[in-house]
Enzyme design. Sequence first.
Site, PDB file in Angstrom:
ATOM      1  CG  HIS A   1      -2.100  -0.847   1.133  1.00 28.21           C
ATOM      2  ND1 HIS A   1      -3.239  -0.641   1.866  1.00 28.21           N
ATOM      3  CD2 HIS A   1      -2.348  -1.922   0.351  1.00 28.21           C
ATOM      4  CE1 HIS A   1      -4.138  -1.556   1.553  1.00 28.21           C
ATOM      5  NE2 HIS A   1      -3.621  -2.350   0.643  1.00 28.21           N
TER       6      HIS A   1
ATOM      7  CE1 TYR B   1      -4.980   3.729   9.256  1.00 25.76           C
ATOM      8  CE2 TYR B   1      -5.659   3.127  11.474  1.00 25.76           C
ATOM      9  CZ  TYR B   1      -4.814   2.961  10.397  1.00 25.76           C
ATOM     10  OH  TYR B   1      -3.796   2.033  10.457  1.00 25.76           O
TER      11      TYR B   1
ATOM     12  N   PRO C   1      -4.141  -0.340  19.083  1.00 24.00           N
ATOM     13  CG  PRO C   1      -6.166  -1.343  18.482  1.00 24.00           C
ATOM     14  CD  PRO C   1      -5.437  -0.783  19.650  1.00 24.00           C
TER      15      PRO C   1
ATOM     16  CE  LYS D   1       3.880   2.472  13.425  1.00 21.87           C
ATOM     17  NZ  LYS D   1       4.411   2.105  12.095  1.00 21.87           N
TER      18      LYS D   1
ATOM     19  CE1 TYR E   1      -0.912   3.662   9.659  1.00 23.95           C
ATOM     20  CE2 TYR E   1       0.130   2.845   7.652  1.00 23.95           C
ATOM     21  CZ  TYR E   1      -0.910   2.816   8.567  1.00 23.95           C
ATOM     22  OH  TYR E   1      -1.953   1.930   8.389  1.00 23.95           O
TER      23      TYR E   1
END
Length: 375
Positions: free
Chosen positions: A57, A185, A277, A281, A369
Amino acid sequence: MLSQLLACSGVDTVVIDRKDRAYIEGRVRAGVLEQGTVDALEAAGVADRLHREGLPHDGFELAFDGDRLRIDLRALTGKPVMVYGQTEITRDLFESRFADGQQFFFDVEDVTLSDLRTDRPLVCFGHRGDRVTVECDYVAGCDGFHGVSRQAIPTDVLRTYERVYPFGWLGILVDQPPVSHELIYANHASGFALASMRSETRSRCYVQCDPGDQIDDWPDTRFWDEFEKRLGPDIASGLRRGASFEKSIAPLRSFVAEPMRWGSLFLAGDAAHIVPPTGAKGLNLAVADVRLLARALAEHYSNGNDHYIDTYSETVLRRVWKVERFSWQMSNLLHQFPAHSPFEKRMQRADFDYLCGSEAAQQSLAENYVGLPLE
Ligand code: PHB
Protein backbone atom coordinates in the site's frame (compact mmCIF):
# COMPACT_ATOMS: atom_id res chain seq x y z
CA MET A 1 10.62 -14.87 14.97
CA LEU A 2 13.42 -14.68 17.53
CA SER A 3 13.94 -18.42 17.25
CA GLN A 4 14.05 -18.10 13.45
CA LEU A 5 16.55 -15.22 13.53
CA LEU A 6 18.77 -17.04 16.04
CA ALA A 7 18.66 -20.22 13.98
CA CYS A 8 20.00 -18.16 11.06
CA SER A 9 22.97 -17.28 13.30
CA GLY A 10 23.48 -20.86 14.47
CA VAL A 11 22.07 -20.30 17.97
CA ASP A 12 19.81 -23.06 19.35
CA THR A 13 16.54 -22.27 21.10
CA VAL A 14 13.73 -24.12 22.83
CA VAL A 15 10.31 -22.53 22.29
CA ILE A 16 7.75 -22.87 25.09
CA ASP A 17 4.13 -21.76 24.73
CA ARG A 18 1.17 -21.96 27.05
CA LYS A 19 -1.17 -22.35 24.06
CA ASP A 20 -1.18 -24.91 21.27
CA ARG A 21 -0.33 -24.35 17.65
CA ALA A 22 -3.95 -24.45 16.42
CA TYR A 23 -5.01 -21.76 18.91
CA ILE A 24 -2.11 -19.51 17.96
CA GLU A 25 -2.78 -19.94 14.24
CA GLY A 26 -6.47 -19.20 14.71
CA ARG A 27 -6.16 -15.81 16.38
CA VAL A 28 -6.90 -12.76 14.27
CA ARG A 29 -4.47 -9.91 14.83
CA ALA A 30 -3.55 -6.69 12.99
CA GLY A 31 -2.26 -6.65 9.46
CA VAL A 32 0.04 -3.79 8.47
CA LEU A 33 3.80 -4.40 8.16
CA GLU A 34 6.49 -1.76 8.11
CA GLN A 35 9.20 -2.10 5.47
CA GLY A 36 11.68 -2.91 8.24
CA THR A 37 9.50 -5.81 9.35
CA VAL A 38 9.27 -7.07 5.77
CA ASP A 39 13.07 -6.77 5.43
CA ALA A 40 13.56 -8.77 8.62
CA LEU A 41 11.18 -11.51 7.46
CA GLU A 42 13.04 -11.64 4.16
CA ALA A 43 16.42 -11.87 5.89
CA ALA A 44 15.00 -14.66 8.05
CA GLY A 45 13.93 -16.57 4.93
CA VAL A 46 10.18 -16.49 5.61
CA ALA A 47 8.88 -13.89 3.13
CA ASP A 48 8.00 -15.97 0.04
CA ARG A 49 4.26 -16.18 0.69
CA LEU A 50 4.27 -12.64 2.03
CA HIS A 51 5.54 -11.42 -1.33
CA ARG A 52 3.02 -13.56 -3.22
CA GLU A 53 -0.06 -12.72 -1.17
CA GLY A 54 0.72 -9.45 0.65
CA LEU A 55 -0.76 -6.19 -0.62
CA PRO A 56 1.72 -3.29 -0.87
CA HIS A 57 0.00 0.00 0.00
CA ASP A 58 1.37 3.40 -0.99
CA GLY A 59 -0.94 5.36 1.28
CA PHE A 60 -3.95 5.38 3.57
CA GLU A 61 -6.83 7.73 4.25
CA LEU A 62 -8.08 9.69 7.23
CA ALA A 63 -11.72 10.76 7.37
CA PHE A 64 -12.97 13.30 9.90
CA ASP A 65 -16.70 13.90 10.02
CA GLY A 66 -16.80 13.07 6.33
CA ASP A 67 -13.80 15.24 5.30
CA ARG A 68 -11.03 13.18 3.77
CA LEU A 69 -7.25 13.34 3.66
CA ARG A 70 -5.02 10.85 1.87
CA ILE A 71 -1.57 10.31 3.39
CA ASP A 72 0.69 9.49 0.46
CA LEU A 73 3.26 7.33 2.23
CA ARG A 74 5.30 6.68 -0.90
CA ALA A 75 5.55 10.37 -1.88
CA LEU A 76 6.21 11.54 1.69
CA THR A 77 8.73 8.87 2.76
CA GLY A 78 9.68 6.87 -0.34
CA LYS A 79 8.32 3.76 1.39
CA PRO A 80 5.14 1.69 1.21
CA VAL A 81 3.66 -0.57 3.89
CA MET A 82 2.56 -4.16 3.36
CA VAL A 83 -0.88 -5.47 4.28
CA TYR A 84 -0.49 -9.10 5.42
CA GLY A 85 -2.11 -10.65 8.48
CA GLN A 86 0.00 -11.22 11.55
CA THR A 87 -1.57 -14.68 11.79
CA GLU A 88 -0.16 -15.48 8.34
CA ILE A 89 3.33 -14.53 9.51
CA THR A 90 2.94 -16.83 12.49
CA ARG A 91 1.96 -19.66 10.12
CA ASP A 92 4.95 -19.01 7.86
CA LEU A 93 7.28 -18.99 10.86
CA PHE A 94 5.83 -22.21 12.29
CA GLU A 95 6.27 -23.91 8.95
CA SER A 96 9.89 -22.89 8.69
CA ARG A 97 10.74 -23.73 12.29
CA PHE A 98 9.08 -27.14 12.05
CA ALA A 99 10.89 -27.92 8.80
CA ASP A 100 14.12 -27.04 10.62
CA GLY A 101 13.41 -29.44 13.47
CA GLN A 102 12.92 -26.68 16.04
CA GLN A 103 12.20 -27.93 19.55
CA PHE A 104 8.77 -26.74 20.70
CA PHE A 105 6.76 -27.35 23.86
CA PHE A 106 3.10 -26.37 23.43
CA ASP A 107 0.30 -26.42 25.98
CA VAL A 108 2.64 -26.04 28.93
CA GLU A 109 1.43 -25.13 32.43
CA ASP A 110 2.81 -23.60 35.60
CA VAL A 111 5.88 -22.02 34.06
CA THR A 112 8.45 -20.79 36.56
CA LEU A 113 11.69 -18.95 35.88
CA SER A 114 14.54 -19.19 38.37
CA ASP A 115 18.24 -18.42 38.80
CA LEU A 116 17.77 -15.46 36.47
CA ARG A 117 20.69 -13.63 38.00
CA THR A 118 23.08 -16.45 37.20
CA ASP A 119 24.47 -17.55 33.85
CA ARG A 120 22.49 -20.81 34.15
CA PRO A 121 18.84 -19.72 34.43
CA LEU A 122 16.14 -22.40 34.58
CA VAL A 123 12.72 -22.58 32.97
CA CYS A 124 10.45 -25.21 34.55
CA PHE A 125 6.97 -26.17 33.40
CA GLY A 126 4.38 -28.90 33.28
CA HIS A 127 4.00 -30.71 29.98
CA ARG A 128 1.79 -33.77 29.32
CA GLY A 129 1.84 -34.73 32.98
CA ASP A 130 5.61 -34.33 33.42
CA ARG A 131 7.60 -31.59 35.05
CA VAL A 132 10.24 -30.38 32.56
CA THR A 133 13.32 -28.26 33.36
CA VAL A 134 15.25 -26.44 30.64
CA GLU A 135 18.70 -25.16 31.60
CA CYS A 136 19.58 -22.15 29.49
CA ASP A 137 22.16 -19.48 28.84
CA TYR A 138 19.44 -16.85 28.43
CA VAL A 139 15.67 -16.62 28.70
CA ALA A 140 13.73 -14.49 26.19
CA GLY A 141 10.38 -13.52 27.67
CA CYS A 142 8.25 -13.23 24.53
CA ASP A 143 5.17 -14.35 26.43
CA GLY A 144 2.85 -11.39 26.04
CA PHE A 145 1.21 -9.02 28.47
CA HIS A 146 -0.21 -11.84 30.64
CA GLY A 147 2.96 -13.97 30.63
CA VAL A 148 5.16 -14.89 33.58
CA SER A 149 8.42 -13.27 32.42
CA ARG A 150 7.75 -9.67 33.35
CA GLN A 151 6.45 -10.82 36.74
CA ALA A 152 9.77 -12.58 37.38
CA ILE A 153 11.48 -9.19 37.66
CA PRO A 154 11.38 -8.02 41.31
CA THR A 155 8.90 -5.24 41.99
CA ASP A 156 11.59 -2.95 43.36
CA VAL A 157 13.36 -3.16 39.99
CA LEU A 158 10.42 -3.06 37.61
CA ARG A 159 8.79 0.25 36.70
CA THR A 160 5.53 0.30 34.75
CA TYR A 161 3.67 3.06 32.93
CA GLU A 162 0.11 2.68 31.77
CA ARG A 163 -2.84 4.36 30.11
CA VAL A 164 -6.17 2.60 29.66
CA TYR A 165 -8.48 4.12 27.05
CA PRO A 166 -12.19 4.50 27.76
CA PHE A 167 -13.28 2.38 24.77
CA GLY A 168 -12.55 -0.82 22.86
CA TRP A 169 -12.41 -1.93 19.23
CA LEU A 170 -14.98 -4.30 17.87
CA GLY A 171 -13.53 -6.06 14.83
CA ILE A 172 -15.11 -8.33 12.23
CA LEU A 173 -13.86 -10.35 9.29
CA VAL A 174 -16.11 -10.64 6.27
CA ASP A 175 -15.70 -12.14 2.81
CA GLN A 176 -16.51 -9.00 0.85
CA PRO A 177 -14.06 -6.82 -1.09
CA PRO A 178 -12.69 -3.88 0.94
CA VAL A 179 -14.63 -0.63 0.56
CA SER A 180 -11.46 1.05 -0.74
CA HIS A 181 -8.07 -0.14 -2.03
CA GLU A 182 -6.39 1.60 0.90
CA LEU A 183 -7.08 1.61 4.64
CA ILE A 184 -9.44 4.29 5.92
CA TYR A 185 -9.26 5.51 9.53
CA ALA A 186 -12.36 7.56 10.39
CA ASN A 187 -13.33 9.78 13.30
CA HIS A 188 -17.00 10.71 13.50
CA ALA A 189 -19.24 12.08 16.26
CA SER A 190 -20.42 8.48 16.84
CA GLY A 191 -16.87 7.17 17.19
CA PHE A 192 -13.90 5.70 15.36
CA ALA A 193 -14.11 3.27 12.44
CA LEU A 194 -11.39 1.53 10.43
CA ALA A 195 -11.84 -0.08 7.03
CA SER A 196 -8.99 -2.55 6.59
CA MET A 197 -8.51 -5.78 4.68
CA ARG A 198 -6.79 -9.14 4.51
CA SER A 199 -7.03 -9.60 0.72
CA GLU A 200 -8.88 -8.24 -2.32
CA THR A 201 -11.89 -10.29 -1.26
CA ARG A 202 -11.69 -10.21 2.54
CA SER A 203 -12.35 -7.12 4.65
CA ARG A 204 -11.33 -6.45 8.25
CA CYS A 205 -13.53 -3.72 9.75
CA TYR A 206 -13.53 -2.11 13.17
CA VAL A 207 -15.67 0.30 15.15
CA GLN A 208 -14.98 1.96 18.49
CA CYS A 209 -17.27 0.44 21.15
CA ASP A 210 -17.85 0.85 24.89
CA PRO A 211 -15.24 -0.99 26.95
CA GLY A 212 -17.93 -3.10 28.64
CA ASP A 213 -19.70 -4.13 25.41
CA GLN A 214 -20.20 -7.82 24.67
CA ILE A 215 -20.19 -9.46 21.23
CA ASP A 216 -23.94 -10.09 21.57
CA ASP A 217 -24.53 -6.34 21.82
CA TRP A 218 -23.29 -6.09 18.25
CA PRO A 219 -25.29 -8.11 15.74
CA ASP A 220 -24.04 -7.58 12.17
CA THR A 221 -26.78 -5.07 11.26
CA ARG A 222 -25.82 -2.80 14.15
CA PHE A 223 -22.17 -3.11 13.20
CA TRP A 224 -22.77 -2.18 9.55
CA ASP A 225 -25.11 0.70 10.43
CA GLU A 226 -22.47 2.24 12.68
CA PHE A 227 -19.61 1.48 10.31
CA GLU A 228 -21.43 3.16 7.39
CA LYS A 229 -22.40 6.20 9.40
CA ARG A 230 -18.87 6.72 10.71
CA LEU A 231 -17.21 6.38 7.30
CA GLY A 232 -19.65 8.90 5.83
CA PRO A 233 -21.95 8.57 2.81
CA ASP A 234 -19.22 9.11 0.18
CA ILE A 235 -17.15 6.16 1.26
CA ALA A 236 -20.07 4.03 2.41
CA SER A 237 -21.68 4.18 -1.03
CA GLY A 238 -19.09 1.61 -2.16
CA LEU A 239 -19.58 -0.66 0.85
CA ARG A 240 -20.80 -4.23 0.53
CA ARG A 241 -22.24 -5.67 3.68
CA GLY A 242 -21.83 -9.35 4.44
CA ALA A 243 -22.16 -11.88 7.25
CA SER A 244 -19.20 -11.67 9.61
CA PHE A 245 -17.36 -14.92 10.31
CA GLU A 246 -15.20 -13.58 13.12
CA LYS A 247 -16.11 -10.95 15.67
CA SER A 248 -14.07 -9.90 18.68
CA ILE A 249 -13.63 -7.00 21.08
CA ALA A 250 -10.20 -5.72 22.11
CA PRO A 251 -9.52 -3.21 24.88
CA LEU A 252 -7.13 -0.34 24.16
CA ARG A 253 -4.13 0.18 26.37
CA SER A 254 -0.74 1.84 26.36
CA PHE A 255 1.77 0.15 28.66
CA VAL A 256 5.55 0.08 29.11
CA ALA A 257 7.66 -1.90 31.57
CA GLU A 258 11.27 -0.96 32.31
CA PRO A 259 13.90 -2.35 32.25
CA MET A 260 13.63 -4.91 29.47
CA ARG A 261 16.55 -6.95 30.75
CA TRP A 262 17.17 -8.37 34.19
CA GLY A 263 20.18 -10.67 34.55
CA SER A 264 19.78 -13.47 32.03
CA LEU A 265 16.17 -12.55 31.24
CA PHE A 266 15.19 -10.36 28.30
CA LEU A 267 11.67 -9.10 27.64
CA ALA A 268 10.44 -8.56 24.09
CA GLY A 269 7.11 -7.57 22.53
CA ASP A 270 3.91 -7.41 24.57
CA ALA A 271 5.66 -8.86 27.62
CA ALA A 272 7.21 -5.40 27.99
CA HIS A 273 4.88 -3.04 26.15
CA ILE A 274 1.39 -2.67 24.73
CA VAL A 275 0.27 -0.12 22.17
CA PRO A 276 -3.32 0.62 21.20
CA PRO A 277 -3.95 -0.83 17.71
CA THR A 278 -4.36 2.56 16.01
CA GLY A 279 -1.44 2.58 13.59
CA ALA A 280 -0.88 -1.20 13.79
CA LYS A 281 2.43 -1.02 15.65
CA GLY A 282 2.16 -4.01 18.01
CA LEU A 283 3.71 -6.66 15.79
CA ASN A 284 6.14 -4.25 14.16
CA LEU A 285 7.43 -3.18 17.55
CA ALA A 286 7.82 -6.78 18.69
CA VAL A 287 9.77 -7.63 15.53
CA ALA A 288 12.04 -4.62 16.08
CA ASP A 289 12.70 -5.85 19.65
CA VAL A 290 13.67 -9.34 18.56
CA ARG A 291 15.84 -8.08 15.72
CA LEU A 292 17.89 -6.19 18.29
CA LEU A 293 17.82 -9.10 20.71
CA ALA A 294 18.90 -11.56 18.01
CA ARG A 295 21.81 -9.30 17.12
CA ALA A 296 22.82 -9.03 20.77
CA LEU A 297 22.81 -12.80 21.26
CA ALA A 298 24.47 -13.53 17.92
CA GLU A 299 27.32 -11.14 18.82
CA HIS A 300 27.71 -12.82 22.19
CA TYR A 301 27.99 -16.30 20.69
CA SER A 302 30.05 -15.43 17.63
CA ASN A 303 32.74 -13.27 19.22
CA GLY A 304 32.05 -12.84 22.91
CA ASN A 305 30.97 -9.23 22.42
CA ASP A 306 28.37 -8.38 25.10
CA HIS A 307 27.98 -4.72 24.23
CA TYR A 308 24.55 -5.22 22.62
CA ILE A 309 23.37 -7.41 25.47
CA ASP A 310 24.36 -4.74 27.97
CA THR A 311 22.65 -1.95 26.00
CA TYR A 312 19.60 -3.96 24.86
CA SER A 313 17.09 -2.49 27.32
CA GLU A 314 18.18 1.10 26.84
CA THR A 315 18.34 0.87 23.03
CA VAL A 316 15.02 -0.88 22.65
CA LEU A 317 13.17 1.35 25.12
CA ARG A 318 14.22 4.51 23.33
CA ARG A 319 12.43 3.24 20.21
CA VAL A 320 9.53 1.77 22.19
CA TRP A 321 8.68 5.14 23.74
CA LYS A 322 8.64 6.82 20.33
CA VAL A 323 6.26 4.22 18.97
CA GLU A 324 4.13 4.49 22.13
CA ARG A 325 3.94 8.21 21.50
CA PHE A 326 2.81 7.71 17.91
CA SER A 327 0.15 5.10 18.76
CA TRP A 328 -1.16 7.29 21.60
CA GLN A 329 -1.28 10.32 19.31
CA MET A 330 -3.10 8.44 16.53
CA SER A 331 -5.55 7.11 19.12
CA ASN A 332 -6.12 10.60 20.51
CA LEU A 333 -6.74 12.00 17.05
CA LEU A 334 -9.16 9.37 15.86
CA HIS A 335 -11.47 8.39 18.74
CA GLN A 336 -14.40 9.96 20.54
CA PHE A 337 -13.46 10.39 24.20
CA PRO A 338 -16.52 10.46 26.48
CA ALA A 339 -14.80 12.92 28.84
CA HIS A 340 -13.74 15.39 26.15
CA SER A 341 -14.92 18.95 26.67
CA PRO A 342 -16.04 21.09 23.70
CA PHE A 343 -12.55 22.67 23.82
CA GLU A 344 -10.84 19.29 23.51
CA LYS A 345 -13.13 18.35 20.63
CA ARG A 346 -12.05 21.53 18.82
CA MET A 347 -8.40 20.73 19.51
CA GLN A 348 -8.88 17.32 17.91
CA ARG A 349 -10.50 18.86 14.85
CA ALA A 350 -7.69 21.44 14.68
CA ASP A 351 -5.17 18.58 14.70
CA PHE A 352 -6.87 17.14 11.64
CA ASP A 353 -7.12 20.53 9.91
CA TYR A 354 -3.43 21.17 10.60
CA LEU A 355 -2.56 17.83 9.02
CA CYS A 356 -4.64 18.69 5.96
CA GLY A 357 -2.78 21.95 5.41
CA SER A 358 0.76 21.00 6.34
CA GLU A 359 3.04 18.74 4.35
CA ALA A 360 5.45 18.78 7.32
CA ALA A 361 2.72 17.37 9.58
CA GLN A 362 1.82 14.75 7.00
CA GLN A 363 5.46 13.79 6.66
CA SER A 364 5.79 13.33 10.39
CA LEU A 365 2.73 11.09 10.46
CA ALA A 366 3.94 9.16 7.41
CA GLU A 367 7.47 8.53 8.70
CA ASN A 368 6.06 7.06 11.89
CA TYR A 369 3.46 5.01 10.04
CA VAL A 370 5.99 3.39 7.69
CA GLY A 371 8.28 2.76 10.65
CA LEU A 372 11.08 4.60 12.46
CA PRO A 373 14.66 3.37 12.01
CA LEU A 374 15.65 0.40 14.17
CA GLU A 375 18.06 2.51 16.24
C1 PHB B 1 -6.00 -4.57 10.73
O1 PHB B 1 -6.12 -4.77 9.52
O2 PHB B 1 -6.33 -5.43 11.55
C2 PHB B 1 -5.48 -3.28 11.23
C3 PHB B 1 -5.01 -2.36 10.32
C4 PHB B 1 -4.54 -1.14 10.76
C5 PHB B 1 -4.56 -0.84 12.09
C6 PHB B 1 -5.02 -1.77 13.02
C7 PHB B 1 -5.48 -2.99 12.58
O3 PHB B 1 -4.12 0.37 12.52
